[in-house]
Design a protein around this motif. Sequence first.
Motif, short mmCIF file in Angstrom:
data_model
loop_
_atom_site.label_atom_id
_atom_site.label_comp_id
_atom_site.label_asym_id
_atom_site.label_seq_id
_atom_site.Cartn_x
_atom_site.Cartn_y
_atom_site.Cartn_z
N ALA A 164 0.83 -1.20 0.00
CA ALA A 164 0.00 0.00 0.00
C ALA A 164 0.87 1.26 0.00
O ALA A 164 0.59 2.22 -0.72
N VAL A 165 1.93 1.23 0.79
CA VAL A 165 2.85 2.38 0.83
C VAL A 165 3.53 2.54 -0.52
O VAL A 165 3.62 3.64 -1.07
N TRP A 166 4.03 1.44 -1.07
CA TRP A 166 4.72 1.53 -2.36
C TRP A 166 3.77 2.01 -3.46
O TRP A 166 4.18 2.80 -4.31
N ASP A 167 2.52 1.56 -3.45
CA ASP A 167 1.54 2.07 -4.42
C ASP A 167 1.41 3.58 -4.27
O ASP A 167 1.45 4.32 -5.26
N ARG A 168 1.21 4.03 -3.06
CA ARG A 168 1.03 5.47 -2.79
C ARG A 168 2.25 6.26 -3.26
O ARG A 168 2.11 7.31 -3.90
N LEU A 169 3.45 5.77 -2.96
CA LEU A 169 4.66 6.49 -3.34
C LEU A 169 4.91 6.45 -4.85
O LEU A 169 5.71 7.24 -5.35
N HIS A 170 4.21 5.56 -5.54
CA HIS A 170 4.27 5.52 -7.01
C HIS A 170 3.10 6.27 -7.64
O HIS A 170 2.89 6.19 -8.85
N GLY A 171 2.32 6.97 -6.82
CA GLY A 171 1.21 7.77 -7.34
C GLY A 171 0.02 6.96 -7.79
O GLY A 171 -0.80 7.43 -8.58
N ARG A 172 -0.10 5.75 -7.29
CA ARG A 172 -1.20 4.86 -7.68
C ARG A 172 -2.28 4.84 -6.62
O ARG A 172 -2.00 5.02 -5.44
N ALA A 173 -3.47 4.51 -7.06
CA ALA A 173 -4.55 4.23 -6.11
C ALA A 173 -4.21 2.93 -5.40
O ALA A 173 -3.51 2.07 -5.96
N PRO A 174 -4.69 2.77 -4.18
CA PRO A 174 -4.37 1.53 -3.46
C PRO A 174 -4.95 0.31 -4.17
O PRO A 174 -6.12 0.30 -4.54
N SER A 175 -4.12 -0.68 -4.38
CA SER A 175 -4.59 -1.93 -4.97
C SER A 175 -5.05 -2.85 -3.84
O SER A 175 -4.64 -2.69 -2.69
N LEU A 232 11.09 2.77 9.60
CA LEU A 232 10.26 3.06 8.43
C LEU A 232 11.04 3.68 7.28
O LEU A 232 10.52 3.82 6.18
N ALA A 233 12.28 4.07 7.51
CA ALA A 233 13.03 4.83 6.50
C ALA A 233 13.10 4.11 5.16
O ALA A 233 12.82 4.71 4.12
N ASP A 234 13.46 2.83 5.17
CA ASP A 234 13.59 2.12 3.90
C ASP A 234 12.25 2.01 3.18
O ASP A 234 12.16 2.23 1.97
N LEU A 235 11.20 1.70 3.92
CA LEU A 235 9.87 1.61 3.32
C LEU A 235 9.47 2.94 2.68
O LEU A 235 9.04 2.98 1.52
N LEU A 236 9.66 4.02 3.41
CA LEU A 236 9.21 5.33 2.93
C LEU A 236 10.14 5.95 1.89
O LEU A 236 9.74 6.88 1.19
N HIS A 237 11.35 5.41 1.76
CA HIS A 237 12.29 5.90 0.74
C HIS A 237 12.45 4.90 -0.41
O HIS A 237 13.38 5.03 -1.21
N SER A 279 11.82 -13.31 -7.25
CA SER A 279 10.56 -14.03 -7.48
C SER A 279 9.33 -13.15 -7.28
O SER A 279 8.31 -13.37 -7.93
N LYS A 280 9.41 -12.18 -6.41
CA LYS A 280 8.25 -11.31 -6.15
C LYS A 280 8.08 -10.25 -7.24
O LYS A 280 7.01 -9.66 -7.36
N GLY A 281 9.13 -9.98 -8.01
CA GLY A 281 9.03 -9.01 -9.09
C GLY A 281 8.82 -7.58 -8.62
O GLY A 281 8.28 -6.75 -9.35
N TRP A 282 9.26 -7.26 -7.42
CA TRP A 282 9.03 -5.94 -6.86
C TRP A 282 9.65 -4.83 -7.71
O TRP A 282 9.04 -3.78 -7.89
N LEU A 283 10.86 -5.05 -8.21
CA LEU A 283 11.55 -3.98 -8.96
C LEU A 283 10.84 -3.67 -10.28
O LEU A 283 10.97 -2.56 -10.80
N THR A 284 10.10 -4.62 -10.80
CA THR A 284 9.31 -4.39 -12.00
C THR A 284 7.97 -3.74 -11.65
O THR A 284 7.54 -2.78 -12.29
N ALA A 285 7.32 -4.26 -10.61
CA ALA A 285 6.01 -3.74 -10.22
C ALA A 285 6.09 -2.31 -9.68
O ALA A 285 5.17 -1.52 -9.90
N TRP A 286 7.16 -1.99 -8.99
CA TRP A 286 7.37 -0.65 -8.43
C TRP A 286 8.74 -0.16 -8.90
O TRP A 286 9.74 -0.30 -8.20
N PRO A 287 8.81 0.41 -10.08
CA PRO A 287 10.10 0.73 -10.71
C PRO A 287 10.95 1.78 -9.98
O PRO A 287 12.14 1.88 -10.25
#
Length: 191
Positions: free
Chosen positions: A42-53, A142-147, A170-178
């Motif tokens: 949810a945080v990563w979505d928000r920091l990428h300017g997305r609506a919460p998935s 929280l620093a790493d999450l928020l940055h 395997s989680k593909g995080w770097l692709t999903a949240w560039p």
Amino acid sequence: MKTAADVINMLRNDPLRWHLLGIVRDIDLPDGWIGAGFVRNAVWDRLHGRAPSAPAGDVDVIWYDPCCNDAMVDRQHEAALRATAPDVAWSVKNQARMHRRNGDAPYASATEAMRYWPETATAVAVRRVGTDDAELAAPLGLADLLHLILRPGPRFHASKRAAYADRVQSKGWLTAWPSLREAERSAGPCP
């Protein structure tokens, strides 16, 4: 988003997540929280300017009771949660027994167990308190999450480093949240 209060406000304004937090609050688990991807994504979505998935995969509910560490009790709590929210993939784990699976010394609480999770940005959990408040736990900060920094948790720096690397891949995080950056490639803050 800069503080724990900002994260809580974001969750409060996400009707689905706030509702799920209420469901977990209502089953009244000792030291009970929802953590990991529920908060992180949810945080990563928000920091990428997305609506919460909607929460993807399991919704990880952690709790702590050293007097009740039979895995069957976790299954009973999952069934109770499914009865209220059947479309959610609930995963309930009493952290009082998880140290054995992870090869660690016994944990003293649910939040202490989070110190042993694979990534700093994943070691975050929240719980509803009362009608309209919540509490956030982030024992690795929280620093790493928020940055938007991916960094292995302390137990995953050396002996479990391969498991951390496998998760990132395997989680593909770097692709999903560039905008995410791995700690080794980032000059970002440490937890």
